[in-house]
Design a protein around this motif. Structure first.
Motif, PDB file in Angstrom:
ATOM      1  N   GLU A 211     -13.077 148.982   7.123  1.00  0.00           N
ATOM      2  CA  GLU A 211     -14.348 149.462   7.197  1.00  0.00           C
ATOM      3  C   GLU A 211     -15.268 148.680   7.581  1.00  0.00           C
ATOM      4  O   GLU A 211     -14.802 147.308   7.752  1.00  0.00           O
ATOM      5  CB  GLU A 211     -14.597 149.901   5.678  1.00  0.00           C
ATOM      6  CG  GLU A 211     -14.814 148.784   4.852  1.00  0.00           C
ATOM      7  CD  GLU A 211     -13.527 147.858   4.419  1.00  0.00           C
ATOM      8  OE1 GLU A 211     -13.118 147.111   4.674  1.00  0.00           O
ATOM      9  OE2 GLU A 211     -12.829 148.993   3.671  1.00  0.00           O
ATOM     10  N   PRO A 212     -16.357 148.940   8.365  1.00  0.00           N
ATOM     11  CA  PRO A 212     -17.431 147.907   8.861  1.00  0.00           C
ATOM     12  C   PRO A 212     -17.901 147.295   7.621  1.00  0.00           C
ATOM     13  O   PRO A 212     -17.883 147.828   6.493  1.00  0.00           O
ATOM     14  CB  PRO A 212     -18.524 148.679   9.533  1.00  0.00           C
ATOM     15  CG  PRO A 212     -17.886 150.040   9.744  1.00  0.00           C
ATOM     16  CD  PRO A 212     -16.844 150.105   8.514  1.00  0.00           C
TER      17      PRO A 212
ATOM     18  N   THR B  65      -9.595 145.012   4.347  1.00  0.00           N
ATOM     19  CA  THR B  65     -10.226 145.784   3.590  1.00  0.00           C
ATOM     20  C   THR B  65     -11.001 145.353   2.673  1.00  0.00           C
ATOM     21  O   THR B  65     -10.853 144.193   2.010  1.00  0.00           O
ATOM     22  CB  THR B  65      -9.168 146.975   3.033  1.00  0.00           C
ATOM     23  OG1 THR B  65      -9.868 147.799   2.323  1.00  0.00           O
ATOM     24  CG2 THR B  65      -8.327 146.256   2.247  1.00  0.00           C
ATOM     25  N   GLN B  66     -12.273 146.020   2.204  1.00  0.00           N
ATOM     26  CA  GLN B  66     -12.888 145.706   1.056  1.00  0.00           C
ATOM     27  C   GLN B  66     -12.547 145.584  -0.159  1.00  0.00           C
ATOM     28  O   GLN B  66     -13.004 144.779  -0.975  1.00  0.00           O
ATOM     29  CB  GLN B  66     -14.338 146.395   1.476  1.00  0.00           C
ATOM     30  CG  GLN B  66     -15.478 145.966   0.459  1.00  0.00           C
ATOM     31  CD  GLN B  66     -16.323 145.042   1.251  1.00  0.00           C
ATOM     32  OE1 GLN B  66     -15.941 144.176   2.130  1.00  0.00           O
ATOM     33  NE2 GLN B  66     -17.708 145.139   1.040  1.00  0.00           N
TER      34      GLN B  66
ATOM     35  N   TYR C 194     -23.182 150.558   8.045  1.00  0.00           N
ATOM     36  CA  TYR C 194     -23.091 149.286   7.865  1.00  0.00           C
ATOM     37  C   TYR C 194     -22.835 148.710   9.081  1.00  0.00           C
ATOM     38  O   TYR C 194     -23.141 147.519   9.328  1.00  0.00           O
ATOM     39  CB  TYR C 194     -21.873 149.060   6.895  1.00  0.00           C
ATOM     40  CG  TYR C 194     -22.082 149.378   5.501  1.00  0.00           C
ATOM     41  CD1 TYR C 194     -23.297 149.462   4.754  1.00  0.00           C
ATOM     42  CD2 TYR C 194     -20.755 149.779   4.581  1.00  0.00           C
ATOM     43  CE1 TYR C 194     -23.449 149.759   3.475  1.00  0.00           C
ATOM     44  CE2 TYR C 194     -21.118 150.066   3.231  1.00  0.00           C
ATOM     45  CZ  TYR C 194     -22.091 150.005   2.623  1.00  0.00           C
ATOM     46  OH  TYR C 194     -22.382 150.347   1.175  1.00  0.00           O
ATOM     47  N   LEU C 195     -22.162 149.515   9.928  1.00  0.00           N
ATOM     48  CA  LEU C 195     -21.926 149.138  11.412  1.00  0.00           C
ATOM     49  C   LEU C 195     -23.217 148.869  11.959  1.00  0.00           C
ATOM     50  O   LEU C 195     -23.351 147.762  12.727  1.00  0.00           O
ATOM     51  CB  LEU C 195     -21.087 150.209  12.170  1.00  0.00           C
ATOM     52  CG  LEU C 195     -20.777 149.839  13.762  1.00  0.00           C
ATOM     53  CD1 LEU C 195     -19.995 148.355  13.826  1.00  0.00           C
ATOM     54  CD2 LEU C 195     -20.219 150.651  14.460  1.00  0.00           C
TER      55      LEU C 195
ATOM     56  N   VAL D  71      -9.861 144.046  18.639  1.00  0.00           N
ATOM     57  CA  VAL D  71     -10.380 144.163  17.126  1.00  0.00           C
ATOM     58  C   VAL D  71     -10.773 145.655  17.401  1.00  0.00           C
ATOM     59  O   VAL D  71     -11.400 146.170  18.298  1.00  0.00           O
ATOM     60  CB  VAL D  71     -11.965 143.536  16.998  1.00  0.00           C
ATOM     61  CG1 VAL D  71     -12.396 143.894  15.820  1.00  0.00           C
ATOM     62  CG2 VAL D  71     -11.521 141.914  17.068  1.00  0.00           C
ATOM     63  N   ILE D  72      -9.944 146.372  16.321  1.00  0.00           N
ATOM     64  CA  ILE D  72     -10.403 147.683  15.968  1.00  0.00           C
ATOM     65  C   ILE D  72     -11.273 148.255  14.685  1.00  0.00           C
ATOM     66  O   ILE D  72     -10.803 147.561  13.581  1.00  0.00           O
ATOM     67  CB  ILE D  72      -9.375 148.572  16.067  1.00  0.00           C
ATOM     68  CG1 ILE D  72      -8.669 148.688  17.441  1.00  0.00           C
ATOM     69  CG2 ILE D  72      -9.792 149.992  15.929  1.00  0.00           C
ATOM     70  CD1 ILE D  72      -7.153 149.313  17.636  1.00  0.00           C
ATOM     71  N   ILE D  73     -12.249 148.872  14.779  1.00  0.00           N
ATOM     72  CA  ILE D  73     -13.096 148.811  13.417  1.00  0.00           C
ATOM     73  C   ILE D  73     -12.987 150.531  13.213  1.00  0.00           C
ATOM     74  O   ILE D  73     -13.437 151.381  14.087  1.00  0.00           O
ATOM     75  CB  ILE D  73     -14.494 148.578  13.676  1.00  0.00           C
ATOM     76  CG1 ILE D  73     -14.629 147.212  14.038  1.00  0.00           C
ATOM     77  CG2 ILE D  73     -15.425 148.819  12.314  1.00  0.00           C
ATOM     78  CD1 ILE D  73     -16.043 146.707  14.338  1.00  0.00           C
TER      79      ILE D  73
END
Length: 529
Positions: free
Chosen positions: A472-473, A394-395, A508-509, A495-497
């Motif tokens: 989040e991306p 996470t960011q 962002y993606l 990988v799950i986004i």
């Protein structure tokens, strides 16, 4: 100090390269060299070939995370020390990563213990100087070396090879740059992703005096046999009705301020709705430039205010859309406890901000829909594979507690936060010792879910995980590649986004996908030149 350049009967790198004309393909199981411990390094032709070419010219190696960049460095160092009576620097951005490389070299190389040394700022300058003089293989962060060189405690005349790990950092004022500027011998740069802009990649190459780029991807035949497939999924959610109500006044304020900036000639190259945080930061620089040149400065004070309010509103919107109501309110709380500038007071007292905060306070018990989706993902993962190791990125630190609380309802989940050393108010960072303990517990499955900020993206020795989740991306191709590389090494990776529909997540993606594709094209043109 004992140098090993005059040892007899050494096996050169070429002695162990595959004989392509040999019909038996007589490839040894292990890499064999007098300075490498016996039966320690599995023979992988691509690693040997890259190390071979890197012995002759300054080389940047671009390899996916977990494919063995460090082993290439070890093979190169062994062959270099066999031929040269000189020192080697192995530099990395963080102390944990420096220590990791030190332990890796000790694990694989046949050198006496006193030939290895780790330097850090915690060691006195006088002692560092002495350690440098007596050691052959020196591990350090670049800041320590750059400071010592600046203070003339030692120089690089006895150093014949420098390995720059995470070499994509060699831009701007980063400490790699002045070190490389003083160095005129062999360089090896290691990275999983040097960046998505040709200008940036060229800057890295120029700063490190790179002559050759060696690129391997997971799709290359010689790499495929050493890695597993990574399956990437996008899970999309919609913001709740309450979140949309909070978002509405903030978007009004954002568009209002951006349009005011556009009226006086700033941000004219984009629709107001498409203006990004990067655009707003760049806008402030342009206002400052105009302020210095202009005789009529009055209107520019208003531009500074509008830019500041737009940027802070953008940040609130980003927190709301990508993290949730609670992280947004935690950001707002900081305004209550700090001495505010005029621009900050104007922002927090704005009618649209006040309206958004009031709705948010009435809705603060409502979690982001991503948390519900995340719990579902984790439950499914442990139902399928109860010995899973999961890494959630996470960011923002403020989101970590919400994530751990949500997923810990599952009795199979033992989750822990993994953050950097910096402490914030009410959020203590982790010391290096604490980080190492958490990683040891993760390897031993005492902890099976790590919830991490960017600290786990780069370099740290995290085991192959079953699942990586992006809460989040991120628009950075470098960070995305680093995150993704934590899975798919020994088994098929996943990988799950998580993406909130019609929000900055989608922007962002798309930005990251575009940049990564561009980077691959640029690197493809640079290979072996």
């Amino acid at each position: 100090m004992i140098f090993l350049s005059d040892m007899s009967n050494q096996s050169s790198l070429d002695d162990f390269r595959t004989n392509e004309n040999n019909s038996n393909y007589n490839i040894p199981e292990f890499y064999n060299h007098a300075l490498i411990k016996k039966n320690k390094i599995l023979y992988k032709k691509f690693q040997v070939d890259i190390a071979d070419s890197a012995l002759r010219k300054n080389t940047m190696v671009v390899l996916p995370t977990g494919i063995g960049k460090t082993i290439i460095a070890v093979i190169l160092i062994a062959n270099f020390l066999e031929k040269k009576n000189q020192k080697v620097f192995f530099l990395a951005p963080t102390k944990p990563l420096v220590n990791q490389h030190l332990q890796t070299c000790k694990k694989f190389m046949e050198l006496k213990e006193d030939n290895y040394i780790g330097l850090s700022g915690s060691i006195s300058p006088a002692k560092r100087k002495k350690l440098f003089e007596n050691a052959q293989l020196i591990f350090s962060t670049p800041q320590t070396i750059a400071n010592d060189l600046e203070e003339k405690r030692y120089d690089l005349k006895d150093v014949g090879l420098i390995v720059f790990d995470e070499c994509h950092r060699a831009v701007g004022k980063y400490a790699y740059v002045p070190i490389a500027e003083e160095f005129d011998k062999l360089v090896l740069g290691l990275t999983a992703s040097p960046g998505g802009k040709k200008k940036r990649i060229d800057e890295v190459k120029d700063n490190l005096k790179i002559e050759s780029v060696r690129l391997k991807t997971r799709k290359d035949i010689e790499i495929k046999k050493h890695v597993k497939e990574i399956n990437i999924e996008w899970r999309k959610v919609f913001l709740s009705e309450d979140m949309e109500k909070i978002r509405k006044p903030l978007m009004k304020l954002f568009l209002e301020r951006v349009k005011k900036l556009k009226k006086v000639g700033f941000l004219t190259y984009k629709y107001a709705t498409h203006v990004s945080k990067k655009d707003l930061i760049e806008c402030r620089k342009r206002i400052s430039m105009r302020f210095k040149k202009s005789k009529k400065k009055g209107y520019l004070f208003a531009c500074f205010l509008n830019q500041s309010i737009a940027l802070q509103t953008y940040h609130l919107l980003e927190l709301l859309e990508t993290q949730g109501i609670d992280p947004m309110l935690k950001y707002v709380e900081k305004f209550e406890n700090e001495k505010l500038s005029r621009n900050q007071r104007t922002f927090i007292n704005n009618k649209f901000v006040k309206k958004a905060i009031k709705i948010a306070m009435d809705s603060k018990d409502i979690s982001h829909p991503k948390l519900t989706e995340l719990k579902k993902i984790i439950d499914e993962q442990f139902e399928k594979k109860n010995d899973s190791l999961v890494l959630i990125f996470t960011q923002y630190r403020d989101t970590i507690k919400s994530i751990i609380d949500q997923i810990s309802a599952n009795s199979n989940v033992y989750a822990k936060k993994f953050v950097g050393q910096a402490s914030k108010k009410d959020d203590k960072g982790l010391s290096q010792k604490e980080q190492n303990k958490i990683l040891d517990d993760f390897r031993e499955n005492k902890i099976n879910v790590l919830v991490s900020t960017s600290v786990a993206e780069e370099g740290i020795d995290i085991p192959d995980v079953s699942l990586v989740v992006f809460f989040e991306p991120v628009p950075s191709e470098i960070r995305t590649i680093q995150r993704r590389g934590r899975t798919g090494r020994s088994s098929i990776g996943r990988v799950i986004i998580l993406i909130a529909k019609n929000t900055r997540d989608e922007a962002y993606l798309y930005a990251e996908v575009k940049r990564e594709k561009k980077m691959k094209g640029i690197l493809g043109d640079m290979v072996n030149i």
